[in-house]
Design an enzyme around this catalytic site. Sequence first.
Site, mmCIF file in Angstrom:
data_model
loop_
_atom_site.group_PDB
_atom_site.id
_atom_site.type_symbol
_atom_site.label_atom_id
_atom_site.label_comp_id
_atom_site.label_asym_id
_atom_site.label_seq_id
_atom_site.Cartn_x
_atom_site.Cartn_y
_atom_site.Cartn_z
ATOM 1 N N CYS A 147 38.258 48.554 38.751
ATOM 2 C CA CYS A 147 39.092 49.745 38.989
ATOM 3 C C CYS A 147 40.344 49.548 38.140
ATOM 4 O O CYS A 147 40.223 49.272 36.944
ATOM 5 C CB CYS A 147 39.389 49.937 40.473
ATOM 6 S SG CYS A 147 40.053 48.485 41.321
ATOM 7 N N ALA A 148 41.533 49.682 38.709
ATOM 8 C CA ALA A 148 42.755 49.480 37.926
ATOM 9 C C ALA A 148 43.176 48.010 37.978
ATOM 10 O O ALA A 148 43.180 47.313 36.972
ATOM 11 C CB ALA A 148 43.868 50.390 38.445
#
Length: 256
Positions: A147-148
């Site tokens: 994800c981030a």
Amino acid sequence: MTESVGDRVLSMPGNLRDLGGLAAQGGLTLKSGLVYRSAAPASAPEEISRALQKVELSRVVDLRSKAEYEQESAHSSAYGKARVWRNMAAQALGDPADLLKYAMTSAYESLSVLTTGYARMPLEHASSFRALFGFLAKGETPLLFHCAAGKDRTGVAAAILLSLLGVHEADIYEDYLATNAAFDAIVERFLENPALAVVRDVDPDIWRPMLLADEAYLAAAFASIKTHAGGVESYARRFLGLSAGDIGEIRRILLR
């Protein structure tokens, strides 16, 4: 015997590690070199590219929203020739910019927002997780998912996968909490993000809980799965669309 987290970490700045080496029930072990988790590769491109240079990725699953991906100033070459699946939703639960809107008043509020968010994640990210588990059932490995920061959405997805494979609960939590070793790198990227500029004028003690992996967060995700599905395997069938055959195939491919 489970390998230590340190043995499985390939890039601390990139929060990149191999899920292989974890012990599962029945004397089985998760094979190494098949499933990797990380932060967004563009966040530490040289580190992650170097760590993965000998890994010929088959599939990458990007759990971020379309908006998060498009905000990147540069995209990573770490994917190599891998086929990339991206979550094309306009927004995705776990996007730091969205979480900040509700967590800017106190550390307690940050904790509350994250705990609630984790409880919602298995439901609201079911479509993304369905894609991830579907690729695994088809044997599209080596696979990298991220994800981030590689903490929240990635952490929940990893925990669900490890639980489905029969990895011991203590090891699942240890793998999740290992992200805290990358805390300084996560904070650095967090403060560099233009979309999060507002936090620079806010007491760090308020938003710091958002960037830490906390056992209570993951416990909230598992509690939600139990409430809505009765358990991880039932969740995989009802919410991720996996058949008994799919689950068996994932176990056959990833365990030895």
